[in-house]
Design an enzyme around this catalytic site. Structure first.
Site: not given
Ligand code: GLC
Length: 534
Positions: A206, A268
Site C-alpha cells: 500500500d 500501489e
Molecule cells: C491506499 C489504499 C486506500 C487508503 C490509503 C490510506 O491508497 O488503497 O484505500 O485509503 O492507502 O491507507
C-alpha cells in the site's frame, strides 16, 4: 492442482488476479460485514470463474476508519472477520483449489491505537520515540511545514504529551511510520515473515511511493493547475511523494519476499506513466508488478486506448512484466464510466493484452457504482473532502450474489447498502445466462489459460482502422488476432490472413473458419481469432 509455495517461480506472469474487499464479499454470521468464513463458502465461485489469485484488502485488527488500512495489530485478524484459525483454513482451501492468496501490506502507517504509536507518543524518550515522524512546532507554534494530508487539512497533528507534531499522509488517526529507522524496517519485515511463514503467496504494498519524506521538511510548492481540484491537490507533493529514498525501502521489502520461493510483490505506486518503470527496479529488484491504472484513466476511444497501451509499454523497462488493472477499491467502477457493452470489450482487451490482469470483485458482472445515501457514507475521504465526487463507497458496496434485497450477501443489515435489486447485475442471474458478461469473463479467462500465446506471447499492434483496435499475439507456435470495435456502430475489419473465430464479446458467434479476409464487427464487438494455415 494443489499449490505448494515453491511452485512455478513466476506464476504471477500468467495469473489472473481478483481483488476482494473482504468486508463486502460474503457475510457468514449476519453482522452485515463480509468475513473469512464467508469467503471460504464462496471458493467454489472463484474456482468456477477461473481466477488464479485473490488479493484481499486488509484483514488485520483495525478500528476500520479507512477500510482497514488503519492497522492496530499487523499479526492479528480483526474479530469482525474471524480468527487466525479461520485464516489458515481459508488459505488451505484456496491452495487446494489452486488459488493463491495475496495480502495487503500497509508499511507506511499504522492506526493511532497501535501499540507502537501509543509508546512512541508517550514520550520523546520512549524506546519507540523515533518510530514515527515527529517534528517540533514552527516558531509561531504551528505545524513544522505546509505539507497537506491526502485526506484534507494539514498533514501534521499536535501531540500534547510529546509537545511535538507527528506527520500523517492520510488520516490523523493514521500516523506515518519512520522508514529511516532500521527498527521500523525490521518490524515490518517480521510482519511479512509472520504471513509468509503461514503460506501467503505475496503482498500488495500500500502507498509504496510515500514511504520516505524529505528529511529537511522543505515546504511543498503550490500546484499552478489546482483550479477546481480538491484542496489536497493544491500543492505539488514534491517533498512528500516518490522521494529517492523510497526505492531503497521497496528494495528492502523485496529482499524479505525473496527469502521465500514463489512469492510475489505487487504494489500501489506513483501513477505517473514516466515513473512506473522505476518501481520494477534496476539492478536491485523492487516490485514484481507495480499496479498500472492507465486503462481506467484513459478515454474510451480507439485512438486514446491505443496511445495509452503503447505509452505504458514504452515506459516500462525491457525486463519488466506488464500489469493491467481495470478496477479497485479506490477507483470508480469502469462500467459506470464506459457502459455495459463497452465493459465487455474492455474485458476482452484486459484478458488478451500482454501482462497480468487485475480486476475488482463485481467487475465480472459489470457492476456499476452503487448510490449511497449521505447518512450511510463511511469513506473518510468523502467526509473530509466533500463535494468533489471522491467517495469510494459506491464501488465498495457489498457483492450482489442474487436478486434478493440484500443480494445474498448477508442475513443482517449490510454495512453499506446495495442497489435496488430490480435489474441489478447479480451473480446468480448471470450464471443462468450463457451470454452474460460473467460468462464472457469466465470464457476469456479459460481461453487465456489454454493458450500460452494469449498470456506470454509477443504483443504486436496492428494498424487500427475505423475505430477498431487490433493486435497480434503469438508464442511462435500459435498466432492470435484480437480486433475490438470501440465504436457503437458496425465496422468492417480486414484480417491479415485466414483464421478461425474463437470468441466474440457477444458470445453468439459459432467457432467457425472466417470465409473471407474481412469481418463485420457489430457495435462494441470484439473478437479473438486463431490464425490458421500460415
Ligand atoms: C491506499 C489504499 C486506500 C487508503 C490509503 C490510506 O491508497 O488503497 O484505500 O485509503 O492507502 O491507507
Amino acid at each position: 492442482m494443489r499449490i505448494e509455495s515453491a511452485d512455478e517461480a513466476a506464476w504471477w506472469e500468467s495469473a489472473v488476479i481478483y481483488e476482494i474487499a473482504l468486508i463486502s464479499f460474503q457475510d457468514s454470521n449476519g453482522d452485515g460485514k463480509g468475513d473469512l468464513a464467508g469467503l471460504l463458502s464462496r471458493i467454489d465461485y472463484l474456482s468456477w470463474l477461473g481466477v488464479d489469485a485473490v488479493w484481499l484488502t486488509p484483514i488485520y485488527r483495525s478500528p476500520f476508519r479507512d477500510l482497514g488500512y488503519d492497522i492496530s495489530d499487523y499479526c492479528a485478524i480483526d474479530p469482525a472477520f474471524g480468527s487466525l484459525e479461520d485464516f489458515d483454513r481459508l488459505l488451505d482451501a484456496l491452495h487446494t483449489e489452486g488459488i493463491r492468496l495475496i495480502l495487503d501490506l500497509v508499511p507506511n502507517h499504522t492506526a493511532n491505537d497501535h501499540d507502537w504509536f501509543v509508546e512512541s507518543a508517550s514520550s520523546a524518550n520512549s524506546a519507540k520515540a523515533d518510530w514515527y515522524i515527529w517534528a517540533d512546532a514552527a516558531e509561531n507554534g504551528g505545524p513544522p511545514n505546509n505539507w497537506l494530508s491526502r485526506f484534507g487539512g494539514s498533514g501534521w497533528e499536535w501531540c500534547e504529551t510529546r509537545r511535538q507534531y507527528y506527520y500523517h499522509s492520510f488520516l490523523v488517526e493514521q500516523p506515518d511510520l519512520n522508514w529511516r529507522n532500521p527498527a521500523v524496517r525490521a518490524a515490518i519485515a517480521n510482519v511479512m515473515r509472520f504471513w509468509l511463514d503461514r503460506g501467503v503467496d505475496g503482498f500488495r504494498v500500500d502507498a509504496s511511493a510515500v514511504l520516505i519524506k524529505d528529511e529537511l521538511l522543505r515546504d511543498n510548492p503550490t500546484n499552478p493547475n489546482a483550479k477546481g481540484k480538491p484542496p489536497p491537490q493544491h500543492q505539488k507533493p514534491v517533498f512528500t511523494d516518490d522521494r529517492p529514498g523510497t526505492m531503497d525501502c521497496i528494495e528492502f521489502i523485496r529482499e524479505v519476499i525473496d527469502g521465500y520461493r514463489g512469492r510475489m510483490l505487487c504494489g500501489e505506486v506513483q501513477g505517473k506513466i514516466d515513473r512506473i518503470g522505476h518501481f520494477y527496479g534496476n539492478g536491485r529488484p523492487r516490485l514484481h508488478l507495480p499496479l498500472n491504472f492507465a486503462l481506467l484513466d484513459s478515454q474510451w476511444g480507439a485512438l486514446s486506448l491505443q496511445a495509452t497501451i503503447d505509452a505504458y509499454l514504452n515506459a516500462i523497462p525491457d525486463h519488466a512484466w506488464p500489469v493491467w488493472v481495470v478496477g479497485g477499491h479506490d477507483k470508480q467502477r469502469i462500467a459506470s464510466k464506459i457502459g455495459e457493452a463497452q465493459m465487455r470489450v474492455l474485458a476482452m482487451l484486459l484478458m488478451t493484452l500482454r501482462g497480468t490482469p487485475f480486476f475488482f470483485m463485481g467487475d465480472e458482472i459489470g457492476r456499476k457504482r452503487v448510490p449511497i445515501p449521505s447518512d450511510r457514507i463511511h469513506d473518510p475521504f468523502e467526509k473530509l473532502v466533500p463535494g468533489y465526487g471522491l467517495c469510494r463507497d459506491p464501488e465498495r458496496a457489498p457483492m450482489r450474489w442474487d436478486e434478493s434485497p440484500d443480494g445474498g450477501f448477508t442475513m443482517g443489515r449490510p454495512w453499506l447498502p446495495l442497489e435496488p435489486p430490480d435489474g441489478a447485475a447479480n451473480v446468480a442471474g448471470q450464471r443462468r445466462d450463457e451470454r452474460s458478461i460473467l460468462a464472457l469473463f469466465r470464457a476469456l479467462i479459460a481461453l487465456r489459460r489454454e493458450h500460452a500465446g494469449l498470456h506470454h506471447g509477443v504483443y504486436e499492434p496492428l494498424r487500427g482502422q475505423n475505430d477498431v483496435i487490433a493486435y497480434r499475439r503469438t508464442d511462435g507456435r500459435k498466432e492470435f488476432l484480437v480486433a475490438l470495435n470501440i465504436a457503437a456502430e458496425p465496422r468492417k475489419w480486414h484480417l491479415p490472413g485466414h483464421g478461425r473465430l474463437l470468441i466474440s464479446t457477444h458470445l453468439d458467434r459459432p467457432q467457425e473458419l472466417l470465409p473471407n479476409a474481412s469481418i463485420l464487427l457489430r457495435g462494441n464487438e470484439g473478437v479473438i481469432i486463431a490464425l490458421e494455415g500460415q
